[in-house]
Write an enzyme that holds these catalytic residues in place. Sequence first.
Site, short mmCIF file in Angstrom:
data_model
loop_
_atom_site.label_atom_id
_atom_site.label_comp_id
_atom_site.label_asym_id
_atom_site.label_seq_id
_atom_site.Cartn_x
_atom_site.Cartn_y
_atom_site.Cartn_z
N SER A 17 27.23 45.44 39.03
CA SER A 17 26.65 44.09 39.02
C SER A 17 25.14 44.07 39.28
CB SER A 17 27.37 43.20 40.03
OG SER A 17 28.70 43.04 39.64
N THR A 60 33.92 40.84 45.29
CA THR A 60 34.95 41.65 44.66
C THR A 60 35.94 42.13 45.71
OG1 THR A 60 35.33 43.41 43.06
CG2 THR A 60 33.55 43.79 44.64
N LYS A 64 38.18 38.46 47.58
CA LYS A 64 38.19 37.28 46.69
C LYS A 64 38.99 36.11 47.27
CE LYS A 64 37.41 39.85 42.42
NZ LYS A 64 37.85 40.14 41.04
N ASP A 101 36.04 35.64 36.39
CA ASP A 101 36.87 36.69 35.77
C ASP A 101 37.76 36.05 34.69
OD1 ASP A 101 36.02 38.80 37.40
OD2 ASP A 101 37.53 38.35 38.94
N GLY A 121 51.43 43.89 35.34
CA GLY A 121 50.72 43.87 36.61
C GLY A 121 50.73 42.48 37.21
N GLY A 123 48.60 41.71 40.25
CA GLY A 123 47.59 41.70 41.32
C GLY A 123 46.59 40.57 41.10
N GLY A 124 45.41 40.72 41.70
CA GLY A 124 44.39 39.67 41.66
C GLY A 124 43.91 39.39 40.24
N LEU A 208 42.18 45.97 31.19
CA LEU A 208 41.07 45.50 32.01
C LEU A 208 40.21 46.66 32.52
CD1 LEU A 208 42.60 42.83 31.85
CD2 LEU A 208 42.05 42.44 34.24
N GLY A 230 38.04 46.81 29.18
CA GLY A 230 37.56 45.70 29.99
C GLY A 230 36.06 45.53 30.06
P1 NDP Z 1 45.22 44.70 42.53
O1 NDP Z 1 45.21 45.81 43.52
O2 NDP Z 1 45.13 43.30 43.00
O3 NDP Z 1 46.59 44.82 41.65
C1 NDP Z 1 46.98 46.05 41.10
C2 NDP Z 1 48.23 45.85 40.24
O4 NDP Z 1 48.50 47.09 39.58
C3 NDP Z 1 49.49 45.50 41.04
O5 NDP Z 1 50.29 44.66 40.23
C4 NDP Z 1 50.14 46.86 41.22
O6 NDP Z 1 51.55 46.79 41.39
C5 NDP Z 1 49.83 47.51 39.90
N1 NDP Z 1 49.79 48.98 39.92
C6 NDP Z 1 48.95 49.77 40.62
N2 NDP Z 1 49.17 51.06 40.33
C7 NDP Z 1 50.18 51.08 39.41
C8 NDP Z 1 50.87 52.12 38.73
N3 NDP Z 1 50.57 53.39 38.92
N4 NDP Z 1 51.84 51.77 37.86
C9 NDP Z 1 52.16 50.48 37.64
N5 NDP Z 1 51.55 49.45 38.27
C10 NDP Z 1 50.57 49.75 39.14
O7 NDP Z 1 44.05 45.06 41.51
P2 NDP Z 1 43.27 44.08 40.50
O8 NDP Z 1 44.26 43.21 39.81
O9 NDP Z 1 42.15 43.42 41.18
O10 NDP Z 1 42.62 45.13 39.48
C11 NDP Z 1 43.43 45.88 38.59
C12 NDP Z 1 42.57 46.63 37.59
O11 NDP Z 1 41.80 45.72 36.81
C13 NDP Z 1 41.59 47.61 38.23
O12 NDP Z 1 41.61 48.81 37.48
C14 NDP Z 1 40.25 46.93 38.08
O13 NDP Z 1 39.20 47.86 37.93
C15 NDP Z 1 40.44 46.14 36.78
N6 NDP Z 1 39.60 44.94 36.72
C16 NDP Z 1 38.71 44.81 35.68
C17 NDP Z 1 37.93 43.69 35.57
C18 NDP Z 1 36.97 43.56 34.42
O14 NDP Z 1 36.08 42.69 34.45
N7 NDP Z 1 37.09 44.37 33.39
C19 NDP Z 1 38.00 42.58 36.54
C20 NDP Z 1 38.98 42.80 37.60
C21 NDP Z 1 39.73 43.94 37.67
P3 NDP Z 1 52.22 46.38 42.81
O15 NDP Z 1 52.18 44.88 42.87
O16 NDP Z 1 53.59 46.91 42.70
O17 NDP Z 1 51.41 47.03 43.89
#
Ligand code: NDP
Length: 268
Positions: A17, A60, A64, A101, A121, A123-124, A208, A230
Site C-alpha cells: 500500500s 488490514t 478490520k 475490498d 472460503g 474468512g474476512g 484473490l 487478485g
Molecule cells: P482469513 O484468514 O480471514 O480466511 C482464510 C480462509 O481460508 C478461511 O475460510 C480458511 O478456512 C480458509 N483456508 C485457509 N487455509 C486453507 C487451506 N489450506 N485449505 C482450505 N481452506 C483454507 O483470510 P482472508 O479472507 O482475509 O484472506 C484470504 C486470502 O485472500 C489471503 O491469501 C489474502 O492474501 C487474500 N486477499 C487478497 C486481497 C486482494 O486485494 N487481492 C484482499 C484480501 C485478501 P477455515 O475457516 O476453516 O479456517
Amino acid sequence: MLGFFAVYGNPITHSKSPFLHNYAFTKLGLSGYYSRILLDKGTNLRQNFLSNGLSGANITLPFKEEAFNQCDEVRGVAQNIGACNTWVLEDKNHLVGYNTDAQGFYECIKEYKIKNALIIGAGGSAKAVAMILQSHNIPTTLINRSVQNLSFFVHKGFECYVNSEFKPTCSYDILINTTSAGLNDNLLPCDESQLKELCSCGKYAFDLIYGKCTPFLALAQSFHLSCSDGKEMLINQAALSFELFCKQKYNKGNLEIQRIASFMNEIL
Ligand code: NDP
C-alpha cells in the site's frame, strides 16, 4: 497539505500500500504521505490513529473488525460486512469507515455478466466478496473446509456447505478462491475432484491471491476457464481508498478511480 496516511496491520512489512499510494500522490502532484504502522495486538487502533495525526488509513489483518467497531460511522457495504479496511477522518473528530475490498473485487468482474457464483472460503475476504455479490443480486453459494466461519453467511441468507458435504450439482459461472490455500504452499482450496467437476462447467476463475499462479488457477486454466488473480482487486481497493482520502480535503473532479488505478498499476 493533503495529510498523512498509513496502513495498519500485523504483520505489515509485506504491504504494498505505501508504494501504491505514495506513487499516486506523486503522479497527481498531491502533497500526501503514506506509511505503514505495525500495531501490536491489544493496542487501541483509534487512539493510535488520532495520536499520529492521520487524515486517513487502511486497515488490514487482523484489525478490520476492530476498525469497524471503533469508527463513528460506517458507510456503504461495510455495514453488512462488519469489517472496514479504510478510515477517513472528517471534521477533526468524526471517523468514517468503509470497505473498499468489496467494490475493488466487483470492479474486476462487473463486465462478466455473472448469473451465479461459488465462493471457496469463509474468512474476512469472503465476507467482502459475498456481500457485494449479494448487493448486486447474484446468487452465491459458499463452501469452506470447516463449519465455524460459515455461520455469518448462513445468517445472511447464503447457501453454505462444508467442503466434505458439498456435491457440485449446478454449474457456477464464476469460481472464486478466497482461501489462503496456494499462498505459501501448493494446496488446492478443496477436493481436486470437486474442483474438476466445477471447472468443467464454469466460465471464470478468480483467485484473490496475487503475484503467482496458484494450483487453483492452474487447474482452472487447464479447463480453459478465463482466469484472474487478485492483483487488479488489490489495485482497485487501493484506488478506491485513495479517492476517499482525497475527496475529503481536495475535491478534485478529475480523480476517477480508473486513472488512479492505472497509475498504481505502473509500479506493482
Ligand atoms: P482469513 O484468514 O480471514 O480466511 C482464510 C480462509 O481460508 C478461511 O475460510 C480458511 O478456512 C480458509 N483456508 C485457509 N487455509 C486453507 C487451506 N489450506 N485449505 C482450505 N481452506 C483454507 O483470510 P482472508 O479472507 O482475509 O484472506 C484470504 C486470502 O485472500 C489471503 O491469501 C489474502 O492474501 C487474500 N486477499 C487478497 C486481497 C486482494 O486485494 N487481492 C484482499 C484480501 C485478501 P477455515 O475457516 O476453516 O479456517
